[in-house]
Design an enzyme around this catalytic site. Structure first.
Site, PDB file in Angstrom:
ATOM      1  N   HIS A   1       2.198  -7.748   1.866  1.00 55.11           N
ATOM      2  CA  HIS A   1       1.743  -7.139   0.609  1.00 55.11           C
ATOM      3  C   HIS A   1       2.664  -5.964   0.295  1.00 55.11           C
ATOM      4  O   HIS A   1       3.048  -5.204   1.192  1.00 55.11           O
ATOM      5  CB  HIS A   1       0.300  -6.669   0.750  1.00 55.11           C
ATOM      6  CG  HIS A   1      -0.180  -5.885  -0.420  1.00 55.11           C
ATOM      7  ND1 HIS A   1       0.006  -6.318  -1.715  1.00 55.11           N
ATOM      8  CD2 HIS A   1      -0.814  -4.682  -0.518  1.00 55.11           C
ATOM      9  CE1 HIS A   1      -0.507  -5.430  -2.544  1.00 55.11           C
ATOM     10  NE2 HIS A   1      -0.995  -4.417  -1.847  1.00 55.11           N
TER      11      HIS A   1
ATOM     12  N   CYS B   1      -6.136  -6.247  -3.562  1.00 55.45           N
ATOM     13  CA  CYS B   1      -4.766  -6.584  -3.145  1.00 55.45           C
ATOM     14  C   CYS B   1      -4.736  -7.657  -2.053  1.00 55.45           C
ATOM     15  O   CYS B   1      -3.690  -8.253  -1.809  1.00 55.45           O
ATOM     16  CB  CYS B   1      -4.040  -5.339  -2.657  1.00 55.45           C
ATOM     17  SG  CYS B   1      -3.755  -4.155  -3.975  1.00 55.45           S
TER      18      CYS B   1
ATOM     19  N   ASN C   1       3.656  -2.556  -6.885  1.00 56.09           N
ATOM     20  CA  ASN C   1       2.510  -3.227  -6.273  1.00 56.09           C
ATOM     21  C   ASN C   1       1.833  -4.092  -7.338  1.00 56.09           C
ATOM     22  O   ASN C   1       1.238  -3.569  -8.276  1.00 56.09           O
ATOM     23  CB  ASN C   1       1.550  -2.155  -5.734  1.00 56.09           C
ATOM     24  CG  ASN C   1       0.327  -2.748  -5.057  1.00 56.09           C
ATOM     25  OD1 ASN C   1       0.044  -3.941  -5.184  1.00 56.09           O
ATOM     26  ND2 ASN C   1      -0.406  -1.907  -4.350  1.00 56.09           N
TER      27      ASN C   1
HETATM   28  O1  UT7 Z   1      -2.355  -1.972  -2.404  1.00 59.76           O
HETATM   29  C1  UT7 Z   1      -3.569  -1.420  -1.986  1.00 59.76           C
HETATM   30  C2  UT7 Z   1      -3.374  -0.513  -0.837  1.00 59.76           C
HETATM   31  N1  UT7 Z   1      -2.655   0.660  -1.276  1.00 59.76           N
HETATM   32  C3  UT7 Z   1      -1.836   1.253  -0.450  1.00 59.76           C
HETATM   33  O2  UT7 Z   1      -1.647   0.784   0.655  1.00 59.76           O
HETATM   34  C4  UT7 Z   1      -1.219   2.551  -0.893  1.00 59.76           C
HETATM   35  C5  UT7 Z   1      -1.267   3.534   0.222  1.00 59.76           C
HETATM   36  N2  UT7 Z   1      -0.800   4.887  -0.107  1.00 59.76           N
HETATM   37  C6  UT7 Z   1       0.468   5.194  -0.421  1.00 59.76           C
HETATM   38  O3  UT7 Z   1       1.296   4.335  -0.618  1.00 59.76           O
HETATM   39  C7  UT7 Z   1       0.861   6.668  -0.420  1.00 59.76           C
HETATM   40  O4  UT7 Z   1      -0.207   7.400   0.107  1.00 59.76           O
HETATM   41  C8  UT7 Z   1       1.219   7.207  -1.822  1.00 59.76           C
HETATM   42  C9  UT7 Z   1       2.570   6.674  -2.250  1.00 59.76           C
HETATM   43  C10 UT7 Z   1       0.150   6.830  -2.834  1.00 59.76           C
HETATM   44  C11 UT7 Z   1       1.325   8.731  -1.779  1.00 59.76           C
HETATM   45  O5  UT7 Z   1       2.283   9.145  -0.802  1.00 59.76           O
HETATM   46  P1  UT7 Z   1       1.924  10.248   0.286  1.00 59.76           P
HETATM   47  O6  UT7 Z   1       3.133  10.469   1.084  1.00 59.76           O
HETATM   48  O7  UT7 Z   1       0.682   9.791   1.017  1.00 59.76           O
HETATM   49  O8  UT7 Z   1       1.635  11.530  -0.596  1.00 59.76           O
HETATM   50  P2  UT7 Z   1       0.313  12.419  -0.711  1.00 59.76           P
HETATM   51  O9  UT7 Z   1      -0.744  11.706  -1.486  1.00 59.76           O
HETATM   52  O10 UT7 Z   1      -0.062  12.954   0.639  1.00 59.76           O
HETATM   53  O11 UT7 Z   1       0.848  13.613  -1.590  1.00 59.76           O
HETATM   54  C12 UT7 Z   1       1.878  14.505  -1.127  1.00 59.76           C
HETATM   55  C13 UT7 Z   1       2.247  15.465  -2.241  1.00 59.76           C
HETATM   56  C14 UT7 Z   1       1.056  16.127  -2.899  1.00 59.76           C
HETATM   57  O12 UT7 Z   1       1.430  17.452  -3.266  1.00 59.76           O
HETATM   58  P3  UT7 Z   1       0.995  18.697  -2.330  1.00 59.76           P
HETATM   59  O13 UT7 Z   1      -0.508  18.667  -2.290  1.00 59.76           O
HETATM   60  O14 UT7 Z   1       1.625  18.445  -0.982  1.00 59.76           O
HETATM   61  O15 UT7 Z   1       1.573  19.860  -3.052  1.00 59.76           O
HETATM   62  C15 UT7 Z   1       0.854  15.328  -4.165  1.00 59.76           C
HETATM   63  O16 UT7 Z   1       0.244  16.083  -5.188  1.00 59.76           O
HETATM   64  O17 UT7 Z   1       2.926  14.735  -3.285  1.00 59.76           O
HETATM   65  C16 UT7 Z   1       2.282  15.001  -4.541  1.00 59.76           C
HETATM   66  N3  UT7 Z   1       2.419  13.821  -5.382  1.00 59.76           N
HETATM   67  C17 UT7 Z   1       3.469  13.596  -6.173  1.00 59.76           C
HETATM   68  N4  UT7 Z   1       4.587  14.315  -6.398  1.00 59.76           N
HETATM   69  C18 UT7 Z   1       5.481  13.776  -7.258  1.00 59.76           C
HETATM   70  C19 UT7 Z   1       1.549  12.792  -5.494  1.00 59.76           C
HETATM   71  N5  UT7 Z   1       2.030  11.877  -6.361  1.00 59.76           N
HETATM   72  C20 UT7 Z   1       3.231  12.349  -6.789  1.00 59.76           C
HETATM   73  C21 UT7 Z   1       4.201  11.868  -7.679  1.00 59.76           C
HETATM   74  N6  UT7 Z   1       5.321  12.599  -7.873  1.00 59.76           N
HETATM   75  N7  UT7 Z   1       4.060  10.681  -8.313  1.00 59.76           N
END
Ligand code: UT7
Length: 318
Positions: A245, A112, A275
């Protein structure tokens, strides 16, 4: 001698994948995706779209807006990690499509952060008198690199291409560029090539430990933007726009807060594009310019962060 952005262009495939479409593919909701990422829809490449064909479409517009002919381009650099072939490079293919020949053409792989790396290479090539005008393209098809059943990645990525023509100038355009990396975080964000022994049945998907990447991205970008402004001798209040980005609206908002910028000074495209990896910064820049928000003379800070980890920035008077 300085370098300056002479023209920009962008290309997005026609097919739109909305959050409602994703609700039918994986266990997710529009509400979750919008709240956690800011993304509402993204574009998906068609069967004939490759990094090179999309890149060439964006590049043709950038060359035209620069007021140049393809024959006046002295080098082609394409930032991509989703080239159709290992070689010929997408940059060579783009040169071929546009009728550019007998100039350096090569791809840059920094995930990225690729566009920042390619921009810095172009800047250095011009300053070292290697050439006068460099075509810098960011083109990626990351949606198909995601496992369609993995809700943690498939919701994030879209496809597209953006391009910039950077040229030699008597006026100061690029004030500072900064690149860096930290390989110790490599396991958090990976896209392996398919295995040669068939053990993965030809599929190798993007893996991301999202919340860890998120935390590091916020810290690294906060440091990066401060360092870049210091290098350029500019204070945050001199900035007109942040062109970030487009990974996550919460990361973008944190970077804007660090700079004391209002969100009206931030170019955001991820709500409609998701993205697009190395295409995201040039696509956002192009949209900012084409919409009339970014004007000649504005001070811009471009930044990106991704797998490697690798990150980079450019402080630019447009
Ligand atoms: O471009 C390269 C660099 N990339 C980035 O900078 C991306 C960085 N990361 C992010 O943007 C975020 O971490 C995400 C959008 C990928 C995820 O958001 P988050 O707030 O960090 O969520 P998380 O991974 O901590 O997950 C929270 C909860 C989990 O459930 P539990 O364990 O709390 O029950 C996940 O299983 O959300 C759940 N979850 C979802 N729920 C509904 C993960 N993906 C989804 C989904 N829909 N698509």
């Amino acid at each position: 001698m300085y370098t300056r952005i002479l023209g920009t262009g962008g290309y997005l495939p026609q097919t739109v994948r909305t959050n409602a479409d994703l609700e039918k593919m994986v266990d997710t909701s529009d509400e979750w995706i919008v709240e956690r990422t800011g993304i509402r829809e993204r574009r998906i490449a068609g069967p004939d779209d490759t990094a090179a064909t999309m890149g060439a479409k964006a590049a043709a517009i950038a060359i035209k807006t620069a007021g140049l002919e393809p024959s006046q381009i002295g080098a082609v650099i394409c930032a991509t990690t989703s080239s159709k072939n290992a070689f010929p490079s997408s940059a060579c293919e783009i040169a071929g499509i546009l009728g550019i020949s007998d100039v350096p053409a090569f791809d840059v792989a920094a995930a990225c952060a690729g566009f920042s790396y390619a921009y810095a290479m172009a800047h250095s090539m011009i300053l070292s008198s290697m050439c006068d005008n460099v075509l810098v393209v960011g083109a990626d098809l990351m949606a198909e690199a995601c496992d369609p059943s993995d809700r943690t990645t498939i919701i994030l990525f879209g496809d597209g291409a953006g391009a910039v023509v950077l040229g030699k100038s008597d006026e100061q355009g690029t004030l500072a560029v900064k690149l860096s990396s930290d390989p110790s975080f490599a396991p958090l964000l990976k896209l392996p090539f398919p295995s040669r022994d068939g053990s993965d049945a030809g599929h190798s998907y993007l893996y991301m430990k999202g919340n860890d990447v998120f935390r590091h991205a916020v810290v690294v970008l906060s440091r990066l933007v401060t360092q870049t402004l210091e290098m350029g001798g500019i204070s945050p209040s001199d900035l007109d726009f942040l062109v970030p980005h487009q990974a996550n609206l919460r990361i973008i908002a944190a970077t804007a807060r660090r700079l004391g910028l209002d969100m009206s000074q931030v170019i955001v495209t991820l709500d409609r594009q998701g993205n697009t990896s190395s295409a995201s910064v040039p696509l956002a820049l192009d949209e900012g310019i084409r919409s009339g928000r970014i004007k000649r003379g504005d001070m811009l800070l471009l930044e990106s962060f991704g797998g490697g980890f690798a990150w980079g920035s450019a402080l630019v008077r447009y």
